[in-house]
Every structure is written in structure tokens, then in C-alpha cells.
Design a protein around this motif. Structure first.
Motif, PDB file in Angstrom:
ATOM      1  N   ARG A 175       0.846  -1.195   0.000  1.00 25.03           N
ATOM      2  CA  ARG A 175       0.000   0.000   0.000  1.00 25.03           C
ATOM      3  C   ARG A 175       0.877   1.239   0.000  1.00 25.03           C
ATOM      4  O   ARG A 175       2.066   1.185   0.357  1.00 25.03           O
ATOM      5  CB  ARG A 175      -0.911   0.040   1.234  1.00 25.03           C
ATOM      6  N   VAL A 176       0.305   2.348  -0.408  1.00 25.58           N
ATOM      7  CA  VAL A 176       0.979   3.639  -0.295  1.00 25.58           C
ATOM      8  C   VAL A 176       0.122   4.549   0.568  1.00 25.58           C
ATOM      9  O   VAL A 176      -1.090   4.352   0.719  1.00 25.58           O
ATOM     10  CB  VAL A 176       1.215   4.296  -1.672  1.00 25.58           C
ATOM     11  N   THR A 177       0.754   5.551   1.143  1.00 24.21           N
ATOM     12  CA  THR A 177       0.033   6.547   1.922  1.00 24.21           C
ATOM     13  C   THR A 177       0.609   7.913   1.612  1.00 24.21           C
ATOM     14  O   THR A 177       1.790   8.043   1.256  1.00 24.21           O
ATOM     15  CB  THR A 177       0.106   6.258   3.430  1.00 24.21           C
ATOM     16  N   ALA A 178      -0.207   8.939   1.716  1.00 26.32           N
ATOM     17  CA  ALA A 178       0.234  10.292   1.413  1.00 26.32           C
ATOM     18  C   ALA A 178       1.203  10.803   2.470  1.00 26.32           C
ATOM     19  O   ALA A 178       1.104  10.468   3.648  1.00 26.32           O
ATOM     20  CB  ALA A 178      -0.970  11.221   1.302  1.00 26.32           C
ATOM     21  N   PHE A 179       2.124  11.623   2.034  1.00 28.52           N
ATOM     22  CA  PHE A 179       3.029  12.328   2.926  1.00 28.52           C
ATOM     23  C   PHE A 179       2.243  13.367   3.716  1.00 28.52           C
ATOM     24  O   PHE A 179       1.496  14.156   3.145  1.00 28.52           O
ATOM     25  CB  PHE A 179       4.124  12.996   2.099  1.00 28.52           C
ATOM     26  N   ASP A 216      -6.890   7.935  -6.493  1.00 31.50           N
ATOM     27  CA  ASP A 216      -7.288   8.997  -7.412  1.00 31.50           C
ATOM     28  C   ASP A 216      -7.375  10.357  -6.730  1.00 31.50           C
ATOM     29  O   ASP A 216      -7.306  11.391  -7.401  1.00 31.50           O
ATOM     30  CB  ASP A 216      -8.641   8.666  -8.052  1.00 31.50           C
ATOM     31  N   SER A 217      -7.534  10.358  -5.406  1.00 33.79           N
ATOM     32  CA  SER A 217      -7.677  11.616  -4.672  1.00 33.79           C
ATOM     33  C   SER A 217      -6.339  12.200  -4.231  1.00 33.79           C
ATOM     34  O   SER A 217      -6.301  13.313  -3.687  1.00 33.79           O
ATOM     35  CB  SER A 217      -8.569  11.407  -3.443  1.00 33.79           C
ATOM     36  N   MET A 218      -5.273  11.473  -4.448  1.00 31.67           N
ATOM     37  CA  MET A 218      -3.948  11.953  -4.046  1.00 31.67           C
ATOM     38  C   MET A 218      -3.672  13.352  -4.599  1.00 31.67           C
ATOM     39  O   MET A 218      -3.176  14.229  -3.888  1.00 31.67           O
ATOM     40  CB  MET A 218      -2.868  10.984  -4.539  1.00 31.67           C
ATOM     41  N   LYS A 219      -3.976  13.555  -5.868  1.00 31.17           N
ATOM     42  CA  LYS A 219      -3.634  14.833  -6.513  1.00 31.17           C
ATOM     43  C   LYS A 219      -4.339  16.011  -5.851  1.00 31.17           C
ATOM     44  O   LYS A 219      -3.791  17.118  -5.797  1.00 31.17           O
ATOM     45  CB  LYS A 219      -3.954  14.785  -8.004  1.00 31.17           C
ATOM     46  N   TYR A 220      -5.543  15.788  -5.341  1.00 26.15           N
ATOM     47  CA  TYR A 220      -6.263  16.874  -4.674  1.00 26.15           C
ATOM     48  C   TYR A 220      -5.653  17.176  -3.309  1.00 26.15           C
ATOM     49  O   TYR A 220      -5.544  18.333  -2.902  1.00 26.15           O
ATOM     50  CB  TYR A 220      -7.742  16.503  -4.510  1.00 26.15           C
ATOM     51  N   TYR A 221      -5.261  16.120  -2.606  1.00 27.59           N
ATOM     52  CA  TYR A 221      -4.640  16.319  -1.294  1.00 27.59           C
ATOM     53  C   TYR A 221      -3.362  17.149  -1.419  1.00 27.59           C
ATOM     54  O   TYR A 221      -3.131  18.086  -0.643  1.00 27.59           O
ATOM     55  CB  TYR A 221      -4.325  14.976  -0.638  1.00 27.59           C
ATOM     56  N   TYR A 222      -2.523  16.820  -2.393  1.00 24.91           N
ATOM     57  CA  TYR A 222      -1.261  17.535  -2.528  1.00 24.91           C
ATOM     58  C   TYR A 222      -1.455  18.952  -3.070  1.00 24.91           C
ATOM     59  O   TYR A 222      -0.604  19.817  -2.860  1.00 24.91           O
ATOM     60  CB  TYR A 222      -0.318  16.755  -3.452  1.00 24.91           C
ATOM     61  N   THR A 223      -2.564  19.218  -3.745  1.00 28.41           N
ATOM     62  CA  THR A 223      -2.795  20.518  -4.372  1.00 28.41           C
ATOM     63  C   THR A 223      -3.423  21.529  -3.425  1.00 28.41           C
ATOM     64  O   THR A 223      -3.083  22.710  -3.440  1.00 28.41           O
ATOM     65  CB  THR A 223      -3.703  20.358  -5.610  1.00 28.41           C
ATOM     66  N   LEU A 224      -4.347  21.066  -2.571  1.00 23.99           N
ATOM     67  CA  LEU A 224      -5.139  21.968  -1.737  1.00 23.99           C
ATOM     68  C   LEU A 224      -4.542  22.160  -0.347  1.00 23.99           C
ATOM     69  O   LEU A 224      -3.927  21.243   0.209  1.00 23.99           O
ATOM     70  CB  LEU A 224      -6.567  21.432  -1.613  1.00 23.99           C
ATOM     71  N   ASP A 225      -4.734  23.349   0.228  1.00 21.24           N
ATOM     72  CA  ASP A 225      -4.276  23.603   1.592  1.00 21.24           C
ATOM     73  C   ASP A 225      -5.022  22.717   2.583  1.00 21.24           C
ATOM     74  O   ASP A 225      -4.431  22.153   3.499  1.00 21.24           O
ATOM     75  CB  ASP A 225      -4.501  25.071   1.970  1.00 21.24           C
ATOM     76  N   LYS A 226      -6.334  22.627   2.423  1.00 24.06           N
ATOM     77  CA  LYS A 226      -7.167  21.819   3.303  1.00 24.06           C
ATOM     78  C   LYS A 226      -7.991  20.870   2.451  1.00 24.06           C
ATOM     79  O   LYS A 226      -8.801  21.306   1.635  1.00 24.06           O
ATOM     80  CB  LYS A 226      -8.092  22.704   4.147  1.00 24.06           C
ATOM     81  N   TYR A 227      -7.759  19.587   2.616  1.00 24.61           N
ATOM     82  CA  TYR A 227      -8.496  18.603   1.833  1.00 24.61           C
ATOM     83  C   TYR A 227      -9.267  17.702   2.784  1.00 24.61           C
ATOM     84  O   TYR A 227      -8.694  16.848   3.453  1.00 24.61           O
ATOM     85  CB  TYR A 227      -7.529  17.776   0.972  1.00 24.61           C
TER      86      TYR A 227
END
Length: 364
Positions: free
Chosen positions: A202-206, A251-262
Motif C-alpha cells: 500500500r501507499v500513503t500520502a506524505f 485517485d484523490s492523491m492529486k487533490y490532497y497535494y494541491t489543496l491547503d485543506k483537503y
């Protein structure tokens, strides 16, 4: 078998009552899972974390205090324990004694480790036989591993340890990687390595906040067009092979890294999990950490803390999204599962995960 059956029954109850608990802002059921952080001591030197800089461990719970805490978890009706650490669990000499105590009380339990000392612990793990050993591995070369975690030869060492554990007859190994701008190309290689050896991956967001450090200054590095293109490319590759993440999460990774608050989903972490820190503090969110502390096991019982006004205040803050932006897989995947659309769209994934964790009685 009974502990697994009772866990499945609890999960069915959670699926029914969790939305109600969230709506009224009070928990109806006791936590299903407890994460026990046995120590702050660490043998890594990670660039994204500062726990390894801590020198004073005098306030950590004693073995006997952990025993009493585990007794309380049993009385509360907690079904599963994740043994982990703010640092590295296997640096604590009596860690296996504490885990053995949980085994005697018939808990389902897992072990989370960075794998550096894994080869020296194989006999104890085989004897203990947790339902899963989760190994953190973020790089596929010694050079990349040292850049991320500060340990020369770290990849070779961890790879040797998990391979030896498998060869010793233990097969319930899960490899997990934190997705950063520095290891994107390594992730498909780590996935392939894991699958070839029969491990789940699995992977997880930083996380930009949490883990005793504020990394918000690094956000700009993740908002470039170059990073977004590379991220989409790697996520596409990861989805082509079996992975222990839902499609929604990846698929939601890109939104997490782009937005200040996700905060795309209601967060149920404070209704489902309880985190007990090395000094006995009881937290309802490991990302909020001390800001989510509802009490201490040295001062109050776990039951009193879980159902306290302070705990409800923390749940209210989480519900109001007064918390750091988070897309940590162990939190986000639960939130996906407890949302109606998320559960329906990823139903096959959650069924496979349930079978793997709860119905696998014999595989070592």
C-alpha cells in the motif's frame, strides 16, 4: 476463530451505528481498534520526522502500566490492537512481552515496524504470530533510503529482514510506503517486489503536519506541474497491479497535494480508533496528536476518557474540520468505507480485505 468472528460482528455494528454517532457528535460504541505507541525511541533519522531527536524517555509507560492498559481495552470491548511507536517499536526491549500479554487476552493484533531490526526479531515474531506485520519501506535502493531515512544500507537491511521472515515461514507481511516527491519512481518497484514475494503493498500520502514536525514549508514543492504529471503517471502504474488501497484513495492523491485543506469525507477516526501514546496520553487523532488528547491512562480509566466531555469536544472539532489536512491511508480508507458511496463503490476491495485479515486462520 472467536476473536475474528467477534471483530466481524463489531464491523457490521460499526457500519450501522457510525453514521449515527457522527451525526449526533457522540460515540455509541467503544473503539474497535487501539493503536499502542510503545516508545518514542527511534533508530531512523527520517528527514520528514523529528521523533528520532527525542532523548528523554523517562515518562514512557512501564511494562506493568501497559499491561493494565491492555486489561482496560479488553474490558471496554476493543477487538484489535496495532502495536506501533512514535519512533520504532523494536527499540523497546520489552515490546514482545507487552505484545505477548495482548495475545494471552486473545486480541487480534498487528506489529508496525521500520524493519531495521527485523532480522534480529524473527524468532519472536514467529512465536508471537500476529495477524500482520507491517513494514515501512519507502525506497528501492540504499542511496534513496539513506536520503529519506538517514540510514546507510537501510534498503538492503530491511529487504534482508522481511525476506528472512518470509523464509522462516511467516507470510502475513504488508509493505507500506509514504509517497513523497523524492520516491515516486521507486513505488512501482516496491509494489512489484512486494507482490513477487507474496506481500501486500500500500501507499500513503506524505503528511505535512504531524509526526512531531511541521512540514508545511514543503507544500510548494508538491504544487508544481511537473510533480502533478509524475504523480498521475505513478498512480496509474500502481493501479495496474494489486494494491492495498482503494481506487478512490489513489485517485484523490492529486487533490490532497494541491489543496491547503483537503477534507472530502466525514472523518470517523474519533469514533472508531483510540491512540495511546508512549507517556499514557490518550489521543483521538494521531495527526492532531497532543491537540487531540482527551486524557491520560495514569489519571483516568480508558472508559472515562473515551466517553468524556473532552473527547466529545475533540470529536466536534474533527467534525467541523478544525484539524490539519490529512490523507493518511489508515484514516482515509476508513472514512471511505464508512461513507455510503465509498463503501458501495469499493465493496469488492473491502470484502477482500476482510477475508485476508479476519478469515486467515492458518497462514503464518
Amino acid at each position: 476463530m472467536m476473536s475474528r468472528l467477534s471483530m466481524i460482528m463489531r464491523e457490521i455494528a460499526n457500519q450501522a451505528f457510525m453514521p449515527i454517532s457522527f451525526r449526533i457528535g457522540k460515540t455509541i460504541l467503544p473503539p474497535s481498534i487501539a493503536s499502542l505507541f510503545l516508545t518514542k525511541k527511534c533508530n531512523s533519522r527520517c528527514t520528514i520526522c523529528e521523533y528520532w531527536k527525542i532523548k528523554d524517555f523517562s515518562d514512557e509507560l512501564t511494562k506493568e502500566e501497559w499491561f493494565r492498559t491492555i486489561d482496560e481495552l479488553k474490558k471496554m470491548g476493543v477487538k484489535m490492537i496495532n502495536f506501533t511507536a512514535d519512533g520504532e517499536i523494536l527499540t523497546r526491549r520489552d515490546a514482545f512481552e507487552i505484545m505477548e500479554y495482548a495475545k494471552k487476552l486473545r486480541f487480534l493484533f498487528s506489529l508496525n515496524t521500520n524493519g531495521i531490526n527485523l532480522e534480529n526479531s524473527i524468532d519472536r515474531i514467529i512465536e508471537l504470530n500476529p495477524f500482520q506485520v507491517q513494514v515501512s519501506l519507502d525506497a528501492f535502493s540504499d542511496e534513496a533510503y539513506e536520503k529519506l531515512r538517514g540510514i546507510p544500507g537501510g534498503f538492503t537491511n530491511v529487504k534482508k529482514g522481511i525476506t528472512a521472515l518470509k523464509e522462516a515461514g511467516y507470510g502475513k507481511i504488508s509493505v507500506g510506503s509514504v509517497l513523497t516527491k523524492d520516491n515516486l519512481d521507486d513505488l512501482p518497484e516496491l509494489q512489484r517486489f512486494s507482490l513477487e514475494n507474496g506481500f501486500t503493498y500500500r501507499v500513503t500520502a506524505f503528511q505535512f503536519e504531524g509526526f512531531n514536525v511541521d512540514n508545511n514549508k514543503l507544500r510548494s514543492d508538491y504544487r508544481t506541474g511537473e510533480f502533478t504529471l509524475k504523480l498521475n503517471e505513478i498512480v496509474s502504474k500502481l493501479k495496474k497491479m494489486p494494491i492495498n488501497n482503494t481506487k478512490k484513495y489513489l485517485d484523490s492523491m492529486k487533490y490532497y497535494y494541491t489543496l491547503d485543506k483537503y477534507h472530502p469525507l466525514n472523518c470517523i477516526v474519533g469514533y472508531y480508533k483510540i491512540f495511546i501514546l508512549p507517556d499514557g496520553d490518550v489521543s483521538l487523532c494521531n495527526i492532531m496528536h497532543k491537540n487531540a488528547v482527551a486524557g491520560n491512562v495514569r489519571e483516568n480509566s480508558l472508559k472515562e476518557i473515551w466517553y468524556s466531555n473532552r473527547a466529545d469536544e475533540i470529536r466536534k472539532k474533527i467534525k467541523g474540520k478544525e484539524c490539519p489536512s490529512c490523507w493518511l491511508s489508515c484514516f482515509a480508507e476508513d472514512n471511505i468505507r464508512f461513507s455510503v458511496k465509498g463503501c458501495l463503490r469499493n465493496f469488492g476491495y473491502f470484502i477482500r480485505k476482510t477475508k485476508r485479515i479476519f478469515l486467515n486462520e492458518t497462514k503464518r
